[in-house]
Design an enzyme around this catalytic site. Sequence first.
Site, PDB file in Angstrom:
ATOM      1  N   HIS B  66      96.927  72.630   5.506  1.00 47.14           N
ATOM      2  CA  HIS B  66      98.473  72.919   5.437  1.00 47.14           C
ATOM      3  C   HIS B  66      99.286  72.594   6.896  1.00 47.14           C
ATOM      4  CE1 HIS B  66      97.415  76.074   2.142  1.00 47.14           C
ATOM      5  NE2 HIS B  66      97.941  75.173   1.640  1.00 47.14           N
ATOM      6  N   ARG B 126     104.493  72.960   4.929  1.00 47.68           N
ATOM      7  CA  ARG B 126     103.309  72.994   4.595  1.00 47.68           C
ATOM      8  C   ARG B 126     102.544  72.019   3.680  1.00 47.68           C
ATOM      9  NH1 ARG B 126     100.584  78.017   2.224  1.00 47.68           N
ATOM     10  NH2 ARG B 126      99.915  77.582   0.170  1.00 47.68           N
ATOM     11  N   GLU B 269      90.339  81.638   7.672  1.00 44.55           N
ATOM     12  CA  GLU B 269      92.008  81.793   8.095  1.00 44.55           C
ATOM     13  C   GLU B 269      91.844  82.448   9.541  1.00 44.55           C
ATOM     14  OE1 GLU B 269      94.906  81.350   6.679  1.00 44.55           O
ATOM     15  OE2 GLU B 269      94.333  81.380   4.524  1.00 44.55           O
TER      16      GLU B 269
END
Lengths: 97, 308
Positions: B66, B126, B269
Amino acid sequence: AKLFAGDQVLRINAESEEHIHLLQALEKQESIELDFWLSPVSSDLPIDVRVPFASLPAVKVFLESNNIPHYVMIKDVQELLEEERANMKASRLRESR
Amino acid sequence: AKSFDFGAYHTLDEIYSWMDSLVAGHPRLVTKVPIGYSYEKRPMYALKFSTGGSKRPAIWIDAGIHAREWVSPATAVWTANKIAADYGHDASVTSLLDSMDIYLLIVTNPDGYVFTHTNFQNRMWRKTRSVIPGSTCRGVDPNRNWDAGFGGPGASGDPCSESYHGPRAESEVEVRNVVELIKSQGNFKSFISIHSYSQLLMYPYGYKCADAADSVELDSVAQSAARALSSVYGTSYRVGSICKIIYQASGGSIDWSYNYGIKYSFAFELRDTGRYGFLLPANQIVPTATETWQALKHIMEYVRTHSF
């Protein structure tokens, strides 16, 4: 270049399933062009949303009228981007030296 | 190479040029493997860390799928340097590379990454930059484009959506390049994808909420990795399957890799400090990378001892 002047990122702390449903409905409204950085999925998790300057009043009224707790995480996205750009420039100068 | 600032964000050209210097500095350990071209014809390179042999058991790590998640490639750059620097000095890295290879794709979505840098055309971009026939909107979410529950819940069929899954699975050349490399090498034991932000360490599945067959083991590995990460600065990670700890999302990379038979499939993440989201200040890169390294090392050590 796309500018983000006056755009804010709000951190929303949903407290109930009802809040989540309301925010999911908000996410679907394309006209206000919200950019959900963290989507509304559970009241256990924060929700971050970038709100274009023009949509700020409507979104804040929506949150307040539904008693959904929130605060401003980033006050002006463009300001932060300019800071980021200046930092990159400075580091490039350091590297080239 | 010595003047490269790991605590700064860099453009694609700077990263590619730094990769050359890393290869030059470690010619017997690191090679730059061309894996194809992006939609806008930018070359894509994986760094291969290997001490010899071909098609040895390997670990895949990718970052930056992304575009706006800048801390992810920045962390991968630091990690590449760490692997190269530690080989021959750190027992764990040395022993790992004596029996396995590591492939590290620092910028998985080069077109999107460049788009976020070029005069800041759109720092918040993104997706990929592919043109969608019949739509004025561009780009596909490359993490909804893998052949794993493609087009299912948690991906959009609207080309203007940030999570548009694309016209078909692997429609995005960036995804296809990775799939082809993984299939042609044929001996990957682990697949790790690095995203930001929100402090999560996840394993399959995302396209369905059923437990993966190896979920107990994957959970245990991920929990230990998250503890190792937390030991550095106290950063707290949530661990679980994608579906259970965030939301159902179809067409994701680690679901594809797991279904393809790569058991140790994980997605990170990385952290935010709770104030910046995708705009994490550059002074947070090195701390983020440092703590992430502990988790990566834990997973890689586990894979090494459990893959043979």
